[in-house]
Design an enzyme around this catalytic site. Structure first.
Site, short mmCIF file in Angstrom:
data_model
loop_
_atom_site.label_atom_id
_atom_site.label_comp_id
_atom_site.label_asym_id
_atom_site.label_seq_id
_atom_site.Cartn_x
_atom_site.Cartn_y
_atom_site.Cartn_z
CG HIS A 6 -1.98 -1.01 1.21
ND1 HIS A 6 -2.85 -1.18 0.16
CD2 HIS A 6 -2.30 -1.96 2.13
CE1 HIS A 6 -3.67 -2.19 0.43
NE2 HIS A 6 -3.36 -2.68 1.62
CG ASP A 11 -2.73 -8.39 0.64
OD1 ASP A 11 -2.01 -8.70 1.60
OD2 ASP A 11 -3.75 -7.68 0.74
CG HIS A 47 -6.45 -5.28 1.67
ND1 HIS A 47 -5.91 -6.19 2.56
CD2 HIS A 47 -7.60 -4.84 2.22
CE1 HIS A 47 -6.71 -6.28 3.62
NE2 HIS A 47 -7.75 -5.48 3.44
CG ASP A 55 -4.96 -10.01 3.27
OD1 ASP A 55 -4.64 -10.50 2.16
OD2 ASP A 55 -4.67 -8.84 3.59
#
Ligand SMILES: [Zn+2]
Length: 352
Positions: free
Chosen positions: A127, A164, A166, A251
Site C-alpha cells: 500500500h 493479497d 487488498h 488475507d
C-alpha cells in the site's frame, strides 16, 4: 534425478520490533504463524540474513519527503502516519530490514544463487505509495526490490503477482507508466483502499501492463484458480517476464478477519503452484515471494506452507484441473470485465 532446489528464506527476530498498539491486526505475533510453516521445512532451506536498506535504496521507490516524514513520525513515536499505520521507535529500522531483505532475496534469485525464495518480513509494503505510507505499510518492499532488479541486475521485464486480498495501490502507482514491470493484482472490490477496478490498466508507455482483477466478496478457490488460469497465465505468456515477484498476502483466506473471501489451503497451494510453473516455463524458475498481509494464524500458516511447498517442489508442481467458466457467475463476470479492457492486446485472454 531431481536437482536439489536452493530456496532462500529470510526470517529475523528484529521483524518483531515494529510493535503494534493493542488490538492492531498487523502485529508481531503474525510472524509466529509464518515461522511455524517455515520451520516444517528446516533442513531444506537456506537462511538469508536480513540487511537494512540504505536511503538510496528506499529512494528507488519513494521521495525524500516521504523518508523525512517516516523519520519524523518515528522520532515522536508512538505515532501514526495515517489512521491505520502506526510507528514505534524501532519502526524505521524494522522497515529498512524488510526492504533490504526483499532486495537481497530478489537479487540472489536473479543472479541464480537461489532458485527461489520467501521473505517473511514486516511491516508489509504494497500500500505504500511514492509519497505516502498507508494501510500498515511504510515502504513498498516489493516495488523497491523490482526497481533494484531493474537497475543493478539489468532485468528488462519483471512480473509482480499480488494476491493479497487488498489492492496493491502503492505498487500500481509506482509502475503504472512503466512497461518493464507488469503488475497483476487479484483483490476484493469494492474494498480498502478503493483502487483496483479493471479499467485501471496503466498509462502512457505502461498502458496495458497493469492488470487489475476486482473480485466481489465471497470468492473462493474456483474463482482464484480460474482467474489465474484464464487471466494470469495468458498475461504472463505474452509478457514473458525474466523474473516473477509475488506480493504474498494471505488475507483472502476464509479464516481471515479483515476481508470476506473464502480461499482455503488448497486454493493458496494452487495459486503458488501456478506461479511456480510460470516461473519454470518463462524465467528459469526465478521466483521470489515477499509477505504482505494475512491476519489470522490459520491464514498465515496455510498460506506460507503453500508457498514453501511450491518453492521447494523438486519439479514443476502439478497444476489444478481447469475451472469451468460459467457465464454470469462471479468468475465469468470478472473474466469478461478484464477481457473487455485487455483482450485486444492479448487475444488468448479468457481462454483456459
Ligand atoms: Zn491485505
Amino acid at each position: 534425478m531431481a536437482v536439489t532446489r536452493h530456496v532462500g528464506v529470510v526470517e529475523d527476530p528484529r521483524y518483531h520490533e515494529h510493535r503494534a498498539p493493542p488490538g492492531h491486526p498487523e502485529c508481531p505475533e503474525r510472524l509466529r504463524s509464518v515461522h511455524e510453516a517455515i520451520a516444517e521445512r528446516e533442513g531444506e532451506i537456506e537462511r538469508i540474513a536480513a540487511r537494512p536498506a540504505e536511503d538510496d535504496e528506499l529512494l528507488l521507490a519513494h521521495g525524500l519527503e516521504h523518508l523525512a516524514r517516516v523519520r519524523a513520525a518515528v522520532a515522536r513515536a508512538p505515532s501514526r502516519l495515517d489512521p491505520d499505520t502506526y510507528v514505534c521507535a524501532e519502526s524505521l529500522a524494522t522497515a529498512r530490514l524488510a526492504a533490504g531483505a526483499a532486495i537481497d532475496l530478489c537479487r540472489a534469485v536473479a543472479r541464480g544463487d537461489l532458485h527461489g525464495g520467501f521473505a517473511a518480513v514486516r511491516p508489509p509494503g504494497h500500500h505504500a505509495e511514492p509519497a505516502r505510507a498507508m494501510g500498515f505499510c511504510l515502504f513498498n518492499n516489493v516495488a523497491i526490490a523490482a526497481r533494484a532488479l531493474r537497475s543493478s541486475e539489468r532485468l528488462d521485464r519483471i512480473l509482480i503477482v499480488d494476491w493479497d486480498v487488498h489492492h496493491g495501490n502503492g505498487t500500481q502507482a509506482l509502475f503504472e507508466d512503466d512497461p518493464s514491470v507488469l503488475f497483476f493484482s487479484t483483490h476484493q472490490f469494492p474494498f480498502y483502499p478503493g483502487t483496483g477496478d479493471a479499467p485501471e490498466a496503466g498509462r502512457g508507455r505502461g498502458e496495458g501492463e497493469t492488470v487489475n482483477v476486482p473480485l466481489p466478496a465471497g470468492c473462493s478457490d474456483p474463482e482464484y484458480v480460474g482467474v489465474f488460469q484464464r487471466l494470469l497465465v495468458p498475461v504472463a505468456l505474452r509478457f514473458r517476464p525474466e523474473m516473477i515477484l509475488v506480493s504474498a498476502g494471505f488475507d483472502a483466506h476464509r479464516a481471515d478477519p479483515l476481508a470476506s473471501m473464502e480461499v482455503t489451503a488448497s486454493g493458496f497451494s494452487a495459486m503458488a503452484s501456478m506461479v511456480r510453473a510460470l516461473a519454470d516455463e518463462l524465467c528459469g524458475g526465478r521466483l521470489a515471494m515477499v509477505l504482505e498481509g494475512g491476519y489470522a494464524p490459520e491464514s498465515l500458516v496455510e498460506g506460507t506452507r503453500a508457498c514453501m511447498d511450491a518453492l521447494l517442489h523438486a519439479e514443476t508442481p502439478p497444476l489444478p484441473a481447469s475451472v469451468e467458466l460459467v457465464r454470469g457467475s462471479n468468475l465469468g463476470r470478472v473474466v469478461d470485465q478484464v477481457v473487455s479492457v485487455h483482450g485486444r492486446r492479448n487475444p488468448r485472454l479468457g481462454a483456459s
